[in-house]
Design a protein around this motif. Structure first.
Motif, PDB file in Angstrom:
ATOM      1  N   ASP A  67       3.094  10.143  26.975  1.00 43.03           N
ATOM      2  CA  ASP A  67       3.118   8.711  26.686  1.00 43.03           C
ATOM      3  C   ASP A  67       1.789   8.034  26.995  1.00 43.03           C
ATOM      4  O   ASP A  67       1.700   6.808  27.023  1.00 43.03           O
ATOM      5  CB  ASP A  67       4.243   8.033  27.482  1.00 43.03           C
ATOM      6  CG  ASP A  67       5.610   8.549  27.060  1.00 43.03           C
ATOM      7  OD1 ASP A  67       5.949   8.413  25.875  1.00 43.03           O
ATOM      8  OD2 ASP A  67       6.320   9.123  27.911  1.00 43.03           O
TER       9      ASP A  67
ATOM     10  N   VAL B  21       3.104   0.304  22.699  1.00 48.34           N
ATOM     11  CA  VAL B  21       1.924   1.001  23.207  1.00 48.34           C
ATOM     12  C   VAL B  21       0.881  -0.069  23.516  1.00 48.34           C
ATOM     13  O   VAL B  21       0.534  -0.874  22.650  1.00 48.34           O
ATOM     14  CB  VAL B  21       1.377   2.015  22.191  1.00 48.34           C
ATOM     15  CG1 VAL B  21       0.113   2.682  22.729  1.00 48.34           C
ATOM     16  CG2 VAL B  21       2.436   3.071  21.873  1.00 48.34           C
TER      17      VAL B  21
ATOM     18  N   CYS C 249      -3.899   4.394  18.416  1.00 47.28           N
ATOM     19  CA  CYS C 249      -3.080   3.544  17.544  1.00 47.28           C
ATOM     20  C   CYS C 249      -3.750   3.347  16.186  1.00 47.28           C
ATOM     21  O   CYS C 249      -3.096   3.403  15.142  1.00 47.28           O
ATOM     22  CB  CYS C 249      -2.814   2.190  18.209  1.00 47.28           C
ATOM     23  SG  CYS C 249      -1.538   2.227  19.497  1.00 47.28           S
TER      24      CYS C 249
ATOM     25  N   TRP D 204      12.870   5.087  21.425  1.00 43.58           N
ATOM     26  CA  TRP D 204      11.548   5.641  21.108  1.00 43.58           C
ATOM     27  C   TRP D 204      11.108   6.614  22.190  1.00 43.58           C
ATOM     28  O   TRP D 204      11.262   6.353  23.379  1.00 43.58           O
ATOM     29  CB  TRP D 204      10.503   4.526  20.999  1.00 43.58           C
ATOM     30  CG  TRP D 204      10.520   3.772  19.706  1.00 43.58           C
ATOM     31  CD1 TRP D 204      11.244   2.644  19.421  1.00 43.58           C
ATOM     32  CD2 TRP D 204       9.770   4.077  18.525  1.00 43.58           C
ATOM     33  NE1 TRP D 204      10.985   2.236  18.134  1.00 43.58           N
ATOM     34  CE2 TRP D 204      10.077   3.091  17.560  1.00 43.58           C
ATOM     35  CE3 TRP D 204       8.860   5.075  18.188  1.00 43.58           C
ATOM     36  CZ2 TRP D 204       9.514   3.083  16.291  1.00 43.58           C
ATOM     37  CZ3 TRP D 204       8.304   5.083  16.915  1.00 43.58           C
ATOM     38  CH2 TRP D 204       8.626   4.096  15.982  1.00 43.58           C
ATOM     39  N   CYS D 205      10.527   7.728  21.787  1.00 41.39           N
ATOM     40  CA  CYS D 205       9.916   8.661  22.732  1.00 41.39           C
ATOM     41  C   CYS D 205       8.990   9.600  21.972  1.00 41.39           C
ATOM     42  O   CYS D 205       9.030   9.670  20.738  1.00 41.39           O
ATOM     43  CB  CYS D 205      10.965   9.456  23.511  1.00 41.39           C
ATOM     44  SG  CYS D 205      11.914  10.600  22.494  1.00 41.39           S
ATOM     45  N   HIS D 206       8.170  10.322  22.703  1.00 37.31           N
ATOM     46  CA  HIS D 206       7.281  11.304  22.077  1.00 37.31           C
ATOM     47  C   HIS D 206       8.046  12.603  21.844  1.00 37.31           C
ATOM     48  O   HIS D 206       9.031  12.894  22.529  1.00 37.31           O
ATOM     49  CB  HIS D 206       6.072  11.559  22.983  1.00 37.31           C
ATOM     50  CG  HIS D 206       4.969  12.315  22.314  1.00 37.31           C
ATOM     51  ND1 HIS D 206       4.911  13.692  22.289  1.00 37.31           N
ATOM     52  CD2 HIS D 206       3.878  11.887  21.627  1.00 37.31           C
ATOM     53  CE1 HIS D 206       3.833  14.078  21.627  1.00 37.31           C
ATOM     54  NE2 HIS D 206       3.189  13.007  21.212  1.00 37.31           N
TER      55      HIS D 206
ATOM     56  N   ARG E 223       5.236  10.280  17.867  1.00 38.31           N
ATOM     57  CA  ARG E 223       6.283   9.479  18.497  1.00 38.31           C
ATOM     58  C   ARG E 223       7.470   9.375  17.541  1.00 38.31           C
ATOM     59  O   ARG E 223       7.304   9.178  16.336  1.00 38.31           O
ATOM     60  CB  ARG E 223       5.762   8.089  18.861  1.00 38.31           C
ATOM     61  CG  ARG E 223       4.729   8.123  19.971  1.00 38.31           C
ATOM     62  CD  ARG E 223       4.449   6.744  20.540  1.00 38.31           C
ATOM     63  NE  ARG E 223       5.641   6.135  21.142  1.00 38.31           N
ATOM     64  CZ  ARG E 223       6.135   6.475  22.323  1.00 38.31           C
ATOM     65  NH1 ARG E 223       5.566   7.423  23.038  1.00 38.31           N
ATOM     66  NH2 ARG E 223       7.203   5.879  22.808  1.00 38.31           N
TER      67      ARG E 223
ATOM     68  N   VAL F 206       2.165   3.880  26.763  1.00 31.91           N
ATOM     69  CA  VAL F 206       3.494   3.364  26.424  1.00 31.91           C
ATOM     70  C   VAL F 206       4.037   2.575  27.602  1.00 31.91           C
ATOM     71  O   VAL F 206       3.926   3.002  28.755  1.00 31.91           O
ATOM     72  CB  VAL F 206       4.450   4.525  26.090  1.00 31.91           C
ATOM     73  CG1 VAL F 206       5.876   4.010  25.863  1.00 31.91           C
ATOM     74  CG2 VAL F 206       3.962   5.284  24.866  1.00 31.91           C
ATOM     75  N   ASP F 207       4.587   1.404  27.320  1.00 35.64           N
ATOM     76  CA  ASP F 207       5.341   0.675  28.337  1.00 35.64           C
ATOM     77  C   ASP F 207       6.710   1.343  28.405  1.00 35.64           C
ATOM     78  O   ASP F 207       7.552   1.137  27.539  1.00 35.64           O
ATOM     79  CB  ASP F 207       5.472  -0.800  27.966  1.00 35.64           C
ATOM     80  CG  ASP F 207       6.335  -1.565  28.949  1.00 35.64           C
ATOM     81  OD1 ASP F 207       6.754  -0.967  29.962  1.00 35.64           O
ATOM     82  OD2 ASP F 207       6.607  -2.752  28.702  1.00 35.64           O
TER      83      ASP F 207
ATOM     84  N   TYR G  12      -0.153   3.195  14.486  1.00 34.77           N
ATOM     85  CA  TYR G  12       0.821   2.581  15.392  1.00 34.77           C
ATOM     86  C   TYR G  12       0.319   1.209  15.823  1.00 34.77           C
ATOM     87  O   TYR G  12      -0.885   0.987  15.950  1.00 34.77           O
ATOM     88  CB  TYR G  12       1.026   3.480  16.611  1.00 34.77           C
ATOM     89  CG  TYR G  12       2.370   3.350  17.281  1.00 34.77           C
ATOM     90  CD1 TYR G  12       3.391   4.237  17.000  1.00 34.77           C
ATOM     91  CD2 TYR G  12       2.615   2.347  18.213  1.00 34.77           C
ATOM     92  CE1 TYR G  12       4.631   4.137  17.623  1.00 34.77           C
ATOM     93  CE2 TYR G  12       3.838   2.229  18.845  1.00 34.77           C
ATOM     94  CZ  TYR G  12       4.845   3.132  18.539  1.00 34.77           C
ATOM     95  OH  TYR G  12       6.070   3.012  19.153  1.00 34.77           O
TER      96      TYR G  12
ATOM     97  N   PRO H 232       9.879   1.285  25.466  1.00 31.65           N
ATOM     98  CA  PRO H 232       9.146   2.450  24.960  1.00 31.65           C
ATOM     99  C   PRO H 232       8.680   2.375  23.517  1.00 31.65           C
ATOM    100  O   PRO H 232       7.994   3.284  23.068  1.00 31.65           O
ATOM    101  CB  PRO H 232      10.144   3.598  25.157  1.00 31.65           C
ATOM    102  CG  PRO H 232      11.474   2.953  25.236  1.00 31.65           C
ATOM    103  CD  PRO H 232      11.265   1.618  25.866  1.00 31.65           C
ATOM    104  N   ARG H 233       9.007   1.305  22.806  1.00 29.15           N
ATOM    105  CA  ARG H 233       8.450   1.166  21.456  1.00 29.15           C
ATOM    106  C   ARG H 233       7.043   0.579  21.503  1.00 29.15           C
ATOM    107  O   ARG H 233       6.325   0.582  20.496  1.00 29.15           O
ATOM    108  CB  ARG H 233       9.348   0.274  20.595  1.00 29.15           C
ATOM    109  CG  ARG H 233       9.266  -1.207  20.922  1.00 29.15           C
ATOM    110  CD  ARG H 233      10.220  -2.030  20.091  1.00 29.15           C
ATOM    111  NE  ARG H 233      10.034  -3.458  20.291  1.00 29.15           N
ATOM    112  CZ  ARG H 233      10.496  -4.139  21.324  1.00 29.15           C
ATOM    113  NH1 ARG H 233      11.165  -3.499  22.275  1.00 29.15           N
ATOM    114  NH2 ARG H 233      10.300  -5.431  21.437  1.00 29.15           N
TER     115      ARG H 233
END
Length: 652
Positions: free
Chosen positions: A567, A533, A574, A354-356, A338, A525-526, A579, A530-531
């Motif tokens: 995501d 999880v 985590c 944030w993204c993958h 991420r 991921v919400d 994460y 997006p930050r």
């Protein structure tokens, strides 16, 4: 005097604690040893703390073993491949480590094969068994393994515990099941998980022990939930009193035989020491036909957690304040694949996204110009020397679209996941056709006058659907805002607007054999924040489309996500990557958030932020009332690995 010296040395060696070919302790004050034990073992064997007198004695035909450290006087057993002190080996020629291996040399018995497999040298046929493995090769392999472990420990971020939440307890207390790791091809070990399942044996630290040094024992997987495994020590049978959860990709989890090759002791748990007098025979019986991790499992884990994106790389990413365009952003950090991207113009580095790394929202520099997508030019006159463009080959590849003949046209109607409200599939319109199969889509009845909330989907995206998809699959279709003629009927709407539906044949109809089932647990991921999880559940499956529910939150926060979305992650992701995991929301935090959302909720034309959740670390903070979209597309544009037609009819 020489005899006295020899006796003294022998007495000293007799008091030393030894290990057999399983890595077990094999020498105690109460156990007599053969006088052929070599004095060179004094230097090559690592020190072991004194053992309590009640620890069970584990013998191996009276032989004593030690392990390689680069010193001279070593030998390799021609039967099982065991490395040890030459003088401690059996027979005059010192070709075998024990009487058993000597006798099995000609017969290649089943028991000897089991022992060899446990030591990581499975003899598939006699000719292979009799091949010698040079000591140098053994040492080199061991050194490589140690380097891999050290490298893995350096690349891993320390895991971030979530106070009060444990995946193991959560799954056990509710009898949940988790999605298997091989459902997540983008996650570590997702493509090489193999047949790791319940019943697999591993070597793990023995916590039921009073020794001052770290010792190990063999345990079996009782239950598997993503990367998390419920383990039970061998010898406990149906007794679950000491069962424990751990991450199967952790540094302390090893295949059976690792202790033998690494010189680590195997000691049975204190609670069951009295159960057997011959623990080695017990293990041989229990491990016959059992599976363990591949010998290179740790190396594969380490390799699968190497990420090509690096800090200071420049990319193009969607502008979260204007979805219709992209901006240049800098990779600030990489955690588990991420990316935290900071927009290039952000001087204090707080304007981030944030993204993958496989997200369809990021592209190489120059992508927008190449396809005709809107792009916000940076006000920075000169690119900083410390930044460099990310190579194009690092980005996720999309399936090629056949756009040469009949193709999508502006004004065609379709159904699409609303990126500003991922719980809804809405009536939508193609607003612009770009190059390379990309389309600009607008949600009917909710579009801004300047088109700033149009968003880009590829023609093969699993987030767009033909007219009638929701009706066929019994999904609630969100009609245009303000449309009064309900219930919504596509036939009437197309006639009223003078529009045509995009032909079914233009859409991606491939459905991979993804392996997800309803009620499976995972980490997701919400996409509206997006930050974050979060702990999540699959509540519905429509071909390749998954309905993701965030545990502890109302259904209105659910999100539609593609089965191959980067995501989504296995349980334990985590913990493995370091994460922060967001646990299920408590009732009090949900009530407070719901009331805030109702007061703060805006229309899309006023830059709607969607249903916003807050992290467990921000429950006491006020809901942000900024003027930026927190947008993340809910599906992956990656090519699927299977196909199935699931569009039954074309609405007129």
């Amino acid at each position: 005097m020489e005899n006295t010296k020899d006796l003294t040395e022998h007495s000293s060696r007799s008091e030393r604690k030894r290990r057999d070919s399983f890595g077990m302790f094999d020498g105690y004050d109460s156990c007599s040893e053969d006088t052929s034990s070599s004095s060179s073992s004094d230097e090559s064997e690592e020190e072991v703390a004194p053992l309590p007198s009640n620890l069970p004695i584990i013998k191996n035909n009276g032989q004593v073993y030690t392990y390689p450290d680069g010193k001279s006087g070593m030998a390799t057993c021609e039967m099982c491949g065991m490395v040890g002190v030459r003088d401690a080996f059996y027979s005059k020629t010192k070709r075998f480590c024990s009487v058993s291996c000597s006798r099995s040399y000609s017969s290649n018995s089943k028991k000897a094969s089991i022992l060899a497999r446990l030591q990581g040298k499975p003899p598939t046929k006699k000719a292979k068994v009799l091949q010698k493995q040079p000591l140098v090769a053994k040492l080199a392999a061991y050194a490589q393994y140690q380097a891999t472990v050290q490298n893995q420990s350096k690349t891993k971020t320390a895991s971030v515990p979530v106070e009060g939440f444990s995946w193991g307890n959560y799954i056990n207390s509710n009898s949940f099941t988790a999605a298997p790791v091989n459902c997540f091809k983008h996650a570590p070990m997702g493509t090489c998980w193999g047949d790791i399942s319940e019943g697999v044996r591993v070597e793990v630290p023995n916590t039921d022990c009073s020794l001052p040094t770290k010792v190990f024992w063999i345990a079996g997987i009782v239950k598997l939930a993503g990367y998390s495994a419920l383990l039970r020590y061998e010898g406990f049978e149906s007794d679950s009193s000491l069962d424990f959860w751990c991450n199967i990709c952790g540094l302390d989890i090893h295949p059976v035989g690792w202790c033998a090759t690494s010189g680590k002791p195997l000691v049975p748990p204190r609670s069951i020491q009295h159960k057997y007098t011959n623990w080695k025979a017990f293990l041989v019986k229990r491990l016959t036909g059992a599976k363990t991790l591949p010998p290179d499992f740790s190396q594969k884990v380490s390799e699968s957690m190497q990420y090509p994106f690096k800090p200071s790389m420049r990319v193009e990413v969607v502008d979260k304040t204007h979805l219709c365009r992209t901006r240049v952003a800098i990779v600030d950090s990489v955690i588990g694949g991420r990316l935290r991207l900071v927009y290039e113009e952000s001087e204090d580095k707080t304007d981030d996204f944030w993204c993958h790394m496989y997200s369809p929202l990021i592209h190489p520099i120059g992508w927008s110009r190449s396809i005709g997508h809107r792009f916000k030019r940076s006000d920075i006159a000169k690119k900083q020397d410390s930044y460099f463009d990310a190579p194009p080959h690092l980005f996720a590849k999309v399936k090629e679209a056949e756009s040469s003949g009949e193709w999508f046209k502006e004004g065609m109607k379709l159904e699409a996941i609303d990126p500003l409200n991922l719980s809804a599939i809405c009536v939508a319109t193609i607003r612009k056709v770009l190059a390379d199969g990309y389309l600009m889509i607008g949600i009917d009845g909710s579009e801004a006058a300047d088109g700033s909330d149009w968003f880009c989907y590829h023609a093969t995206s699993p987030s767009i659907f033909p007219v009638g998809f929701c009706e066929i699959n019994m999904i609630e279709l969100t009609p245009p805002r303000g449309y009064a003629k309900l219930p919504f009927k596509w036939f009437d709407y197309l006639r009223e607007t003078g529009s045509v539906a995009a032909p079914v044949k233009f859409f991606n109809k491939e459905v991979p054999n993804h392996g997800f089932h309803v009620s499976m647990k995972l980490e997701a991921v919400d996409l509206m924040e997006p930050r974050l999880v979060c702990v999540a559940t699959v509540t519905r499956i429509i071909h390749r489309l998954l309905r993701i529910h965030f545990d502890g939150w109302e259904d209105e926060y659910d999100q539609w996500v593609d089965c191959e979305s980067p995501d989504l992650y296995p349980v334990g992701w985590c913990q493995l990557t370091g994460y922060q995991l967001q646990p299920p929301a408590s009732q009090s935090s949900r009530d407070g958030q719901s009331s805030s959302s109702k007061q703060k909720k805006k229309s899309k034309s006023q830059q709607y932020k969607g249903h916003k959740k807050i992290s467990s670390l921000q429950l006491k903070e006020e809901l942000l009332d900024g003027e930026e979209y927190n947008f993340l597309q809910g599906a992956s544009d990656q090519e699927s690995n299977g196909s199935a037609s699931h569009y039954i009819k074309q609405e007129p």
